[in-house]
Design a protein around this motif. Sequence first.
Motif, PDB file in Angstrom:
ATOM      1  N   LEU A   9       0.828  -1.214   0.000  1.00  0.00           N
ATOM      2  CA  LEU A   9       0.000   0.000   0.000  1.00  0.00           C
ATOM      3  C   LEU A   9       0.858   1.258   0.000  1.00  0.00           C
ATOM      4  CD1 LEU A   9      -2.855  -0.976   2.497  1.00  0.00           C
ATOM      5  CD2 LEU A   9      -3.012  -0.704   0.021  1.00  0.00           C
ATOM      6  N   VAL A  10       1.930   1.257   0.824  1.00  0.00           N
ATOM      7  CA  VAL A  10       2.831   2.415   0.868  1.00  0.00           C
ATOM      8  C   VAL A  10       3.477   2.626  -0.503  1.00  0.00           C
ATOM      9  CG1 VAL A  10       5.002   3.281   1.853  1.00  0.00           C
ATOM     10  CG2 VAL A  10       3.267   2.266   3.348  1.00  0.00           C
ATOM     11  N   ILE A  13       0.769   4.009  -2.952  1.00  0.00           N
ATOM     12  CA  ILE A  13       0.462   5.417  -2.679  1.00  0.00           C
ATOM     13  C   ILE A  13       1.620   6.306  -3.121  1.00  0.00           C
ATOM     14  CG2 ILE A  13       0.067   7.111  -0.841  1.00  0.00           C
ATOM     15  CD1 ILE A  13      -1.516   4.839   0.621  1.00  0.00           C
ATOM     16  N   VAL A  16       1.673   6.452  -6.967  1.00  0.00           N
ATOM     17  CA  VAL A  16       0.590   7.313  -7.459  1.00  0.00           C
ATOM     18  C   VAL A  16       0.933   8.781  -7.231  1.00  0.00           C
ATOM     19  CG1 VAL A  16      -1.800   8.006  -7.026  1.00  0.00           C
ATOM     20  CG2 VAL A  16      -1.241   5.597  -7.265  1.00  0.00           C
ATOM     21  N   ALA A  17       1.487   9.102  -6.073  1.00  0.00           N
ATOM     22  CA  ALA A  17       1.849  10.491  -5.775  1.00  0.00           C
ATOM     23  C   ALA A  17       2.934  10.994  -6.728  1.00  0.00           C
ATOM     24  CB  ALA A  17       2.317  10.616  -4.325  1.00  0.00           C
TER      25      ALA A  17
END
Length: 200
Positions: A9-10, A13, A16-17
Amino acid sequence: MLREIRPALVFLIGLVAITGLIYPLAMTGAAQVLFPYQAQGSLIEQDGKVIGSALIGQQFTEARYFHGRPSATTGPDPQDSSKTTAAPYNASNSMGSNLGPTSKVLAERLASGVETLKKENSSAAVPVDLVTTSGSGLDPDISPEAALFQVPRVAKARGLQEARLRSLVDGMVATRSLGFLGEPRVNVLQLNLAMDKMGS
């Protein structure tokens, strides 16, 4: 289980950022600083008013103006929204005609276009870009040959000497990018604006 999912997940994210936010903002900012004219759409202004873009063609139909390549773009039919109708240089619907070399419709359209153009200048061969559409249907440029082919018609309509117009066309020819990319070309909108400044 959360321990196994958390790194994924990290990573997701973070990715995506970086790719969805940081990179696009950095590139947009760099473009605005390094290439402001291009980043704003290569807009052409006259008397403080935007009249077009150097990247998208416009339809000129009057004899006193140079004409661009035909455009195959369409738009919604105002009479019936379930249908489309011809809308030249419609930037929201960039497309070619998708007609192949064996298409009877294409052959008839080309023959008709050549016949029409031969009436305005029977002493020269019709340049192919004056009767064929580009892949996008938005091409703002024509070949120098296509511009020179139109000189007799435009000169007659404006009461100008052909030699003067030929000289203007020659001065508006953009050479190959980096000396080897693309072909020499003339931007139709910029040519017509330069001609308007000449008068007549």
